[in-house]
Scaffold this active site. Structure first.
Site, PDB file in Angstrom:
ATOM      1  CB  SER A   1      62.388 -65.832  31.462  1.00  0.00           C
ATOM      2  OG  SER A   1      63.463 -66.691  31.687  1.00  0.00           O
TER       3      SER A   1
ATOM      4  CB  SER B   1      61.297 -70.267  14.544  1.00  0.00           C
ATOM      5  OG  SER B   1      60.804 -69.407  15.552  1.00  0.00           O
ATOM      6  N   GLY B   2      59.185 -71.643  16.507  1.00  0.00           N
ATOM      7  CA  GLY B   2      57.801 -71.653  16.958  1.00  0.00           C
ATOM      8  C   GLY B   2      57.127 -70.307  16.855  1.00  0.00           C
ATOM      9  CB  THR B   3      57.883 -67.139  17.847  1.00  0.00           C
ATOM     10  OG1 THR B   3      59.313 -67.132  17.764  1.00  0.00           O
ATOM     11  CG2 THR B   3      57.467 -67.801  19.155  1.00  0.00           C
TER      12      THR B   3
END
Length: 560
Positions: free
Chosen positions: A67, A522-524
């Site tokens: 992306s 955060s997801g990461t």
């Protein structure tokens, strides 16, 4: 699973050893990392896609893209039978598969999972996986890794669809599982025909306005610019100039694209003083995000950004207007006993001014967790569900029940009603349902819908931008020892743990007019994201800083 299948899996998996010290996680965007370490992951996701196809007895999609990431990155994600994201129920297995330590461990995990899920091997239904990739140089070799993963499942078929936008692949998966023709030319034909229908239905008084204005599009030096060049050949009544199409030596997503424009709020490369006041749009690298902008001044590179919130507002305004015409009570011959449920879905990151505007229109506004998969799922609960994130990713979903009702209504109106406006409203809504990509956010279909609506309204980009004035906002990140210590509720707007932190945020927020702030992990990475908005930029900055200090106090490395 028989011994032959196990042997094939074991032999093929040994060709794709996992890189040492790398642990990957399947998120909303699938797996993403530097392309040089992704071959084994892509191979394994190829297996996963084939298993998913066997389980669902449907066509599955596999897209190789990163992306808006830089060109050295790449990634892979699965499109489920609906054309949407991989079901969340399979995401943990995707993680487990990607991080299996060796070929033997991988085969053991596949055997166990196939048994648990009752996946049929060697039956009458073979697996079918559509493969697509964007224009990244690493895409071709990763495509081969995916193909070998798919082919390691006996009877599975990998169909290479070539270079595509991400939304095109999702659209093809959805279409084929509905029994439709769904090739790239079919995609262009459906979009151009639906756009043409909307253009034909523009009120004459609006069509007479100066809507021959050229649209200038930043293609992010990615696949979207290339595909838009193809699509625009089929469009009547719309002049498009594509810049940053990747053919002039520009670098993918470097100083260009929707993500860059939305975050930096400056003109992308190849745009400048000569574009002041013109209507411009930016796609992201794989063309699933869209934002608009116009250049403000010849003396600097500042822009007026028209982001996903305002795209959502434009779509919602138009659809509400058409529904209002369609369901009015003046014609007693027409049965209007069906109450259409129209819902708008946002996340906490949506600007508060957009939410106020939508509620002022009388629309039902719902909030979900951050992430397209949550927005999409909630939007599907309505007859018409509209969702967009501020970053420009979003779409409109039409329930099958509503589309069937709309078709019947159109036929009823044509046979008994003399109200041409009601007939046109039904035709417009049907055209929108065919134009918008209901599988996933799609910059190309979204762009055509924006252009059709602006012409319908007789609006310039400046008029559109004036729908409401965004509240100033600020986003910050705070590094913490353990992001999982934060637990939120109410669509991530309220902190449940640690105790006392939400009260501290509330106290800070109360100090500022129109203040609003929330935090989320955060997801990461081990950071906490802070969002704040207020009546002035100075106040938003101050509020964000104060909340960040509280986060650091409660969760930072110095906290006990």
């Amino acid at each position: 699973m028989d011994e032959e299948q196990r042997a094939i899996l074991l032999e093929s998996a040994t060709r794709f050893p996992t890189p040492e010290g790398v642990k990957l996680s399947y998120g909303t965007s699938g797996f993403r990392a530097d392309a040089s370490i992704l071959s084994s992951t892509v191979f394994r996701v190829g297996i996963l896609a084939a298993l998913r196809s066997l389980k669902t007895q449907s066509v599955i999609g596999l897209m190789i893209t990163a992306s808006h990431n830089e060109v050295s990155d790449n990634g892979i994600k699965i499109a489920d039978p609906s054309g949407g994201m991989l079901t969340q129920e399979w995401e943990p297995f995707a993680d487990t598969l990607a991080n299996a330590i060796d070929a033997q461990d991988l085969v053991r995990l596949i055997v166990e999972f196939a048994k648990k899920e009752n996946i049929p091997f060697g039956g009458v239904h073979s697996a079918q996986v559509l493969l697509g990739r964007d224009t990244r140089p690493s895409g071709e070799s990763l495509m081969e890794a995916a193909r070998q993963g798919i082919n390691s499942i006996v009877g599975a078929v990998a169909i290479d669809m070539g270079v595509l936008t991400t939304p095109q692949l999702h659209w093809m998966v959805r279409g084929r599982n509905k029994g439709m023709k769904a090739s790239e030319p079919d995609y262009y034909e459906q979009l151009s025909n639906s756009f043409g229908c909307l253009m034909d239905l523009i009120p004459k008084e609006m069509a007479a306005l100066a809507m021959d204005e050229k649209l200038t599009v930043d293609g992010a030096n990615g696949v979207g610019g290339e595909k838009l060049e193809e699509l625009k050949k089929l469009l009547n009544g719309l002049v498009i100039q594509v810049r940053n199409d990747g053919k002039e030596g520009g670098v993918l997503n470097e100083g260009v694209g929707a993500d860059y424009v939305q975050k930096e709020k400056v003109v992308p490369c190849s745009f400048g003083p000569n574009d002041v006041g013109l209507r411009c749009a930016s796609l992201d690298g794989d063309a699933d995000r869209l934002v608009y902008f116009h250049v403000l001044s010849k003396s600097n590179n500042k822009i007026d950004l028209v982001d996903g919130d305002k795209i959502l507002s434009l779509f919602a305004l138009y659809i509400k207007e058409q529904l209002g015409i369609l369901t009015k009570k003046e014609d007693e011959e027409v049965n209007n006993d069906y109450r259409v449920r129209l819902g708008v879905v946002q996340t906490a990151y949506a600007n508060g001014a957009s939410t106020d505007y939508l509620k002022h229109l009388g629309l039902e506004v719902i909030f979900t967790h951050t992430g397209v998969k949550y927005l999409h799922e909630k939007a599907a609960e309505y007859d018409i569900g509209i969702y967009f994130e501020a970053n420009g990713h979003g779409t409109i979903l039409f329930s099958e029940h509503f589309v069937c009702w709309l078709e019947a209504k159109k036929n009823e109106l044509a046979s008994i009603s003399t109200d041409l406006e009601m007939q046109k409203a039904a035709l417009r809504l049907l055209a929108v349902s065919n134009l918008i990509n209901q599988a996933v956010g799609d910059a190309l279909s979204g762009l055509l819908l924006v252009e059709a609506i602006l012409r319908h309204m007789g609006w310039s980009i400046q008029k559109w931008s004036e729908l409401y004035q965004d509240l100033p906002s600020r986003q910050l990140k705070v590094k913490v020892a353990d992001r999982t210590a934060v637990i939120t509720a109410n669509a991530e707007t309220v902190v449940v743990k640690p105790p006392g932190l939400q009260e501290a945020i509330n106290a800070e927020t109360a100090k500022y007019p129109q203040g609003r702030s929330f935090i989320r992990p955060s997801g990461t990475e081990d950071v906490i994201r802070v969002y704040a908005e207020a009546s002035t930029q100075e106040s938003a900055d101050s509020l964000a800083k104060s909340v960040a200090q509280h986060v650091d106090h409660f969760l930072g490395f110095g906290s006990s």
